[in-house]
Design an enzyme around this catalytic site. Structure first.
Site, mmCIF file in Angstrom:
data_model
loop_
_atom_site.group_PDB
_atom_site.id
_atom_site.type_symbol
_atom_site.label_atom_id
_atom_site.label_comp_id
_atom_site.label_asym_id
_atom_site.label_seq_id
_atom_site.Cartn_x
_atom_site.Cartn_y
_atom_site.Cartn_z
ATOM 1 N N ASP B 33 75.573 7.912 0.454
ATOM 2 C CA ASP B 33 75.276 8.914 1.489
ATOM 3 C C ASP B 33 75.125 10.292 0.876
ATOM 4 O OD1 ASP B 33 75.516 6.985 3.444
ATOM 5 O OD2 ASP B 33 77.690 7.265 3.575
ATOM 6 N N HIS B 34 75.394 10.383 -0.390
ATOM 7 C CA HIS B 34 75.465 11.711 -1.031
ATOM 8 C C HIS B 34 74.734 11.629 -2.368
ATOM 9 C CE1 HIS B 34 77.480 15.182 -3.019
ATOM 10 N NE2 HIS B 34 77.569 15.654 -1.814
#
Lengths: 138, 172
Positions: B33-34
């Site tokens: 997600d990052h």
């Protein structure tokens, strides 16, 4: 390392200013002698711990450690004695205790309406400078 | 997922210094997600800086807690300073090196250096600094009730101590 014993008030003030700039993220021009730590500089309780640690570091020398005991600079456990506080206000005995424990703080305005939860506002930049000057000269 | 942001303690000098490492893995969800791929760029999986602050907080928190044999509830109270120069990606190792600067009844301050190792390189590289202040909450939030048990230093953290052979620094 500063020669702390020979420091005059202006030098102490300059060091206190840098400590507060770092601990509170305050701007140099905001940090005047009259500025209250909680009122004007928005210090919170945990910042007091940070300030104490930084003052110790700043004013310690290898020969003379600058050690601030718990409750020495900022008051603690003020509610522990029922004789000191009544209806949210400090009693005369309470005010005497504050003056004795904290000779570096000017209570002349505060004592007109000594609300317990406002006592932190009495601590100004000048209080810190007075506290350090007195301690360095001990 | 467990809230454990260090994998292993690699060095401990009582009341002075504690060093821990974390292996960054592509199996960790947050890396995806990052940052995920979007229309303009490929995926860029990097360790989020706030979780590196947490890693240092866990490292330094164990150091602070060990001074009183984990009887105090040690809570992160203030991030004094946190700077990171470069990113850390999967397959790399982060090292959190925490030193105790000051401790008293109210709390403690720690200074921390963050390093990374990028295999097959063998040299650790300093990539950041994280300085923290911890509060001993039972002393600072008078009037508020906290559970008697020490919820800060739970079983998860005992697992980490055990792996490092440091179980005896905690009270039974």
């Amino acid at each position: 390392m500063p020669d702390t014993a020979a420091m005059n008030r202006d030098e102490i003030f300059t060091h206190v200013q840098s400590v507060l700039e770092e601990a509170l993220g305050a701007d140099e021009e905001e940090i005047t002698l009259d500025a209250s730590l909680t009122g004007d500089l928005e210090a919170e309780s945990i910042d007091f711990l940070d300030i104490v640690f930084r003052l110790e570091k700043t004013f310690s020398t290898p020969d003379k450690p600058f050690k601030i005991s718990q409750g020495e600079l900022f008051p603690e456990n003020l509610m522990e004695n029922p004789e000191w506080v009544k209806d949210g206000q400090f009693t005369e005995a309470g005010m005497d205790m504050l003056r004795e424990r904290m000779p570096h703080v000017d209570f002349s305005e505060f004592e007109k309406n000594p609300e317990v939860n406002k006592v932190a506002e009495t601590i100004t930049v000048k209080s810190l400078v007075d506290f350090i000057e007195r301690k360095l000269n001990q | 997922m467990r809230w454990m942001w260090i994998d292993r303690i690699v060095s401990f000098e009582p009341e002075t210094r504690l060093v821990a490492i974390k292996n960054v893995s592509l199996a960790e969800e947050h890396l995806h997600d990052h940052f995920p791929a979007d229309a303009d760029r490929d995926a860029l999986p990097i360790m989020p800086a706030p979780l590196m602050i947490e890693g240092m907080a866990q490292t330094a928190g164990i150091l602070v807690g060990s001074v009183n044999r984990f009887r105090e509830k040690v809570i992160l109270a203030k991030i004094v300073n946190a700077t990171f120069e470069v990113e850390v990606g999967p397959g790399e190792i982060i090292e959190y090196d925490a030193t105790l600067e000051r401790i008293d009844g109210n709390g403690a301050s720690t200074a921390g250096t963050v390093r990374r190792l990028r295999p097959p390189e063998t040299e650790w590289e300093v990539i950041g600094r994280v300085d923290l202040i911890f509060s001993h909450i039972d002393h600072n939030l008078a009037g508020l009730e906290f559970p008697e048990e020490n919820f800060v230093f739970s079983d998860n953290f005992r697992t980490i101590l055990r792996a490092a052979g440091l179980e005896d620094i905690a009270e039974a």
